[in-house]
Design a protein around this motif. Structure first.
Motif, PDB file in Angstrom:
ATOM      1  N   GLN A   1       0.852  -1.198   0.000  1.00  0.00           N
ATOM      2  CA  GLN A   1       0.000   0.000   0.000  1.00  0.00           C
ATOM      3  C   GLN A   1       0.887   1.247   0.000  1.00  0.00           C
ATOM      4  OE1 GLN A   1      -4.052  -0.007   0.836  1.00  0.00           O
ATOM      5  NE2 GLN A   1      -3.080  -1.170  -0.772  1.00  0.00           N
ATOM      6  N   TYR A   2       0.308   2.375  -0.418  1.00  0.00           N
ATOM      7  CA  TYR A   2       1.095   3.620  -0.432  1.00  0.00           C
ATOM      8  C   TYR A   2       0.962   4.416   0.862  1.00  0.00           C
ATOM      9  CZ  TYR A   2       1.013   2.412  -5.324  1.00  0.00           C
ATOM     10  OH  TYR A   2       1.118   1.732  -6.508  1.00  0.00           O
ATOM     11  N   ALA A   3       0.046   3.996   1.743  1.00  0.00           N
ATOM     12  CA  ALA A   3      -0.148   4.718   3.003  1.00  0.00           C
ATOM     13  C   ALA A   3      -0.491   3.703   4.086  1.00  0.00           C
ATOM     14  CB  ALA A   3      -1.284   5.720   2.848  1.00  0.00           C
ATOM     15  N   LEU A   4      -0.517   4.202   5.330  1.00  0.00           N
ATOM     16  CA  LEU A   4      -0.795   3.289   6.453  1.00  0.00           C
ATOM     17  C   LEU A   4      -2.276   3.316   6.860  1.00  0.00           C
ATOM     18  CD1 LEU A   4       2.380   3.954   8.630  1.00  0.00           C
ATOM     19  CD2 LEU A   4       1.800   1.850   7.401  1.00  0.00           C
ATOM     20  N   GLN A   5      -3.091   3.911   5.976  1.00  0.00           N
ATOM     21  CA  GLN A   5      -4.514   4.107   6.258  1.00  0.00           C
ATOM     22  C   GLN A   5      -5.234   2.828   6.733  1.00  0.00           C
ATOM     23  OE1 GLN A   5      -5.895   6.350   2.972  1.00  0.00           O
ATOM     24  NE2 GLN A   5      -8.038   5.926   3.391  1.00  0.00           N
ATOM     25  N   ASP A   6      -4.867   1.682   6.157  1.00  0.00           N
ATOM     26  CA  ASP A   6      -5.591   0.452   6.487  1.00  0.00           C
ATOM     27  C   ASP A   6      -4.849  -0.449   7.479  1.00  0.00           C
ATOM     28  OD1 ASP A   6      -8.180   0.416   5.010  1.00  0.00           O
ATOM     29  OD2 ASP A   6      -6.798   1.016   3.433  1.00  0.00           O
ATOM     30  N   TYR A   7      -3.839   0.119   8.126  1.00  0.00           N
ATOM     31  CA  TYR A   7      -3.091  -0.647   9.129  1.00  0.00           C
ATOM     32  C   TYR A   7      -4.040  -1.149  10.220  1.00  0.00           C
ATOM     33  CZ  TYR A   7       0.325  -1.730  12.763  1.00  0.00           C
ATOM     34  OH  TYR A   7       1.059  -2.362  13.731  1.00  0.00           O
TER      35      TYR A   7
END
Ligand SMILES: C[S@@+](CC[C@H](N)C(=O)[O-])C[C@H]1O[C@@H](n2cnc3c(N)ncnc32)[C@H](O)[C@@H]1O
Length: 183
Positions: A145-151
């Motif tokens: 993923q490109y971001a940690l949004q769904d961590y």
């Protein structure tokens, strides 16, 4: 399909593609490096696109492994179906229908490059929930993923989640490795 054709397809379907370029070789290596080559495995790929990760997986996987790919973009599906490798099955359907095609506890690795941040919450919940259900106790869900949004979502779904980061991709990417921790 070259990078330019991938870019054109991505612009036409930006919401479902969620990227402007294919995963880089460095990112692909990082994503699939935990998958062993010496034993037959049952592997699932979610969102293969034109197949850059699919090709790397087929190179890596044991000759008796199986690779089932779920892809919703018909242009990418046509491209993937040109691959004659008998280990590969391409399903032109959404990743939220995993359990229609795979038995619970039957999969060793789920390899996903789905743009999770652009997928509606209920669909995303079904995809992660079904991935969990089809995995064997010692299986792993691998995702970039490109971001940690769904961590948070991944952490709530899998007892063990580790994250690494690589600058060697456009844009730089996080790689999640998630397991049920049952073995
Ligand atoms: C970021 S691209 C990844 C392409 C390639 N695997 C890579 O890493 O460069 C995301 C892919 O997921 C596909 N996709 C998006 N939502 C999907 C869904 N619900 N089920 C299956 N594929 C989906 C898109 O069509 C696209 O091919």
């Amino acid at each position: 399909m070259n990078n330019w054709n991938f870019f054109r397809e991505a612009v036409k379907n930006f919401r479902s593609t969620g990227a402007i370029a294919r995963a880089s070789p460095v990112l692909i290596k990082r994503l699939i490096s935990a998958i062993p080559s010496h034993v037959p495995l049952n592997v699932v790929e979610l969102g293969p696109g034109e197949g850059c990760i699919t090709r790397a997986l087929l190179q890596r996987l044991h000759p008796e492994s199986r690779l089932t790919a779920f892809e919703i973009n018909p242009a990418f599906v046509r491209r993937l179906q040109l691959n004659q490798d008998p280990r590969l099955q391409v399903l032109p359907i959404g990743a939220d229908r995993l359990t229609d095609h795979l038995a619970e506890g039957s999969v060793d690795f789920v390899v996903s490059s789905l743009p999770l941040s652009m997928i509606d919450q209920p669909v995303k919940g079904r995809i992660i929930g079904q991935s969990r259900r089809v995995l064997k106790p010692g299986g792993q869900y691998l995702q970039y993923q490109y971001a940690l949004q769904d961590y948070g979502l991944l952490k709530d779904s899998f007892p063990n989640v580790s994250v690494s980061f690589t600058l060697a991709n456009l844009p730089p990417a996080f790689v999640y490795s998630c397991s049920l921790g049952l073995l």
